[in-house]
Design a protein around this motif. Sequence first.
Motif, PDB file in Angstrom:
ATOM      1  N   ALA A 123       0.724  -1.273  -0.036  1.00  0.00           N
ATOM      2  CA  ALA A 123      -0.165  -0.035   0.126  1.00  0.00           C
ATOM      3  C   ALA A 123       0.723   1.228  -0.242  1.00  0.00           C
ATOM      4  O   ALA A 123       0.581   2.137  -0.708  1.00  0.00           O
ATOM      5  CB  ALA A 123      -0.981   0.023   1.215  1.00  0.00           C
ATOM      6  N   MET A 124       2.216   1.138   0.688  1.00  0.00           N
ATOM      7  CA  MET A 124       2.864   2.477   0.700  1.00  0.00           C
ATOM      8  C   MET A 124       3.568   2.718  -0.722  1.00  0.00           C
ATOM      9  O   MET A 124       3.778   3.635  -0.913  1.00  0.00           O
ATOM     10  CB  MET A 124       4.024   2.228   1.849  1.00  0.00           C
ATOM     11  CG  MET A 124       3.250   2.205   3.384  1.00  0.00           C
ATOM     12  SD  MET A 124       4.492   2.652   4.538  1.00  0.00           S
ATOM     13  CE  MET A 124       5.204   0.766   4.656  1.00  0.00           C
ATOM     14  N   VAL A 125       3.855   1.484  -1.476  1.00  0.00           N
ATOM     15  CA  VAL A 125       4.597   1.553  -2.639  1.00  0.00           C
ATOM     16  C   VAL A 125       3.539   2.284  -3.743  1.00  0.00           C
ATOM     17  O   VAL A 125       3.969   3.331  -4.246  1.00  0.00           O
ATOM     18  CB  VAL A 125       4.912   0.157  -3.123  1.00  0.00           C
ATOM     19  CG1 VAL A 125       5.402   0.327  -4.679  1.00  0.00           C
ATOM     20  CG2 VAL A 125       6.031  -0.426  -2.535  1.00  0.00           C
ATOM     21  N   ARG A 126       2.350   1.875  -3.450  1.00  0.00           N
ATOM     22  CA  ARG A 126       1.416   2.433  -4.339  1.00  0.00           C
ATOM     23  C   ARG A 126       0.918   3.641  -4.052  1.00  0.00           C
ATOM     24  O   ARG A 126       0.645   4.585  -4.911  1.00  0.00           O
ATOM     25  CB  ARG A 126       0.067   1.569  -4.226  1.00  0.00           C
ATOM     26  CG  ARG A 126       0.213   0.015  -5.170  1.00  0.00           C
ATOM     27  CD  ARG A 126      -0.759  -0.780  -4.813  1.00  0.00           C
ATOM     28  NE  ARG A 126      -0.852  -2.012  -5.742  1.00  0.00           N
ATOM     29  CZ  ARG A 126       0.052  -2.872  -5.203  1.00  0.00           C
ATOM     30  NH1 ARG A 126       1.042  -3.241  -4.440  1.00  0.00           N
ATOM     31  NH2 ARG A 126       0.219  -4.151  -6.138  1.00  0.00           N
ATOM     32  N   ALA A 127       1.037   4.168  -2.934  1.00  0.00           N
ATOM     33  CA  ALA A 127       0.729   5.427  -2.611  1.00  0.00           C
ATOM     34  C   ALA A 127       1.990   6.436  -3.041  1.00  0.00           C
ATOM     35  O   ALA A 127       1.363   7.393  -3.262  1.00  0.00           O
ATOM     36  CB  ALA A 127       0.821   5.751  -0.926  1.00  0.00           C
TER      37      ALA A 127
END
Length: 218
Positions: A123-127
């Motif tokens: 999720a942090m990568v996609r953010a």
Amino acid sequence: MFKKYGQLFSYPGTAGFSATGLIARMPISMTSISLILLISATTGEYAIAGVVSASATLATAIAMPQFARIIDRRGQAKVARPLVLINATAIALAIVAITGGWPHWTWVALAAVAGGAAPSIGAMVRARWIHTLPDKALQQRAFSWESSLDEVVFILGPPLATILATTVVPYAGSIAAALLLVVGTFLFTGQRRTEPPPATGTERIASHRLLRGPMLIV
């Protein structure tokens, strides 16, 4: 296909956070099987191995959304780094508990702490992709790329954990998973240029309303 994906990495910092995010995501597919292999090799008991593994998975499912909200408010590095250190400490103590013959409840508790302290790296990568890329078409392409890397994680992780646990020492897979999470997360969060700023109050309210929407109710 490669040309389309290659366009994503023309933006500064994208290759770095995608690569380090991959490293940090590897333990997703390694931790549970590593615990099972460690316990079965040490005790020959698969029932308690399943309980310990399940406790880690359940704790992850419960805690991850809560920590995701905190990450939105305070930033990725401030929250994720302490979390992965807690995860690694719990894994180390779990190895000591299992190999040292501690009571079974301590195995379950430590596995739950480790699972609960596993941040949602994907999720942090996609953010970061959303923060970095200028339009939704490129963002969707980036999500497709990351989905492909998720498949790589689940193809490579279990065999790697199994090989380490069966050819080195039974706890080698668990140690490798903890190290990959800590090293990968610190490298990932060290790239401050692409880190999204903490969400404002308005953005958090909009996010909560989306999560409560009828399309997400099951």
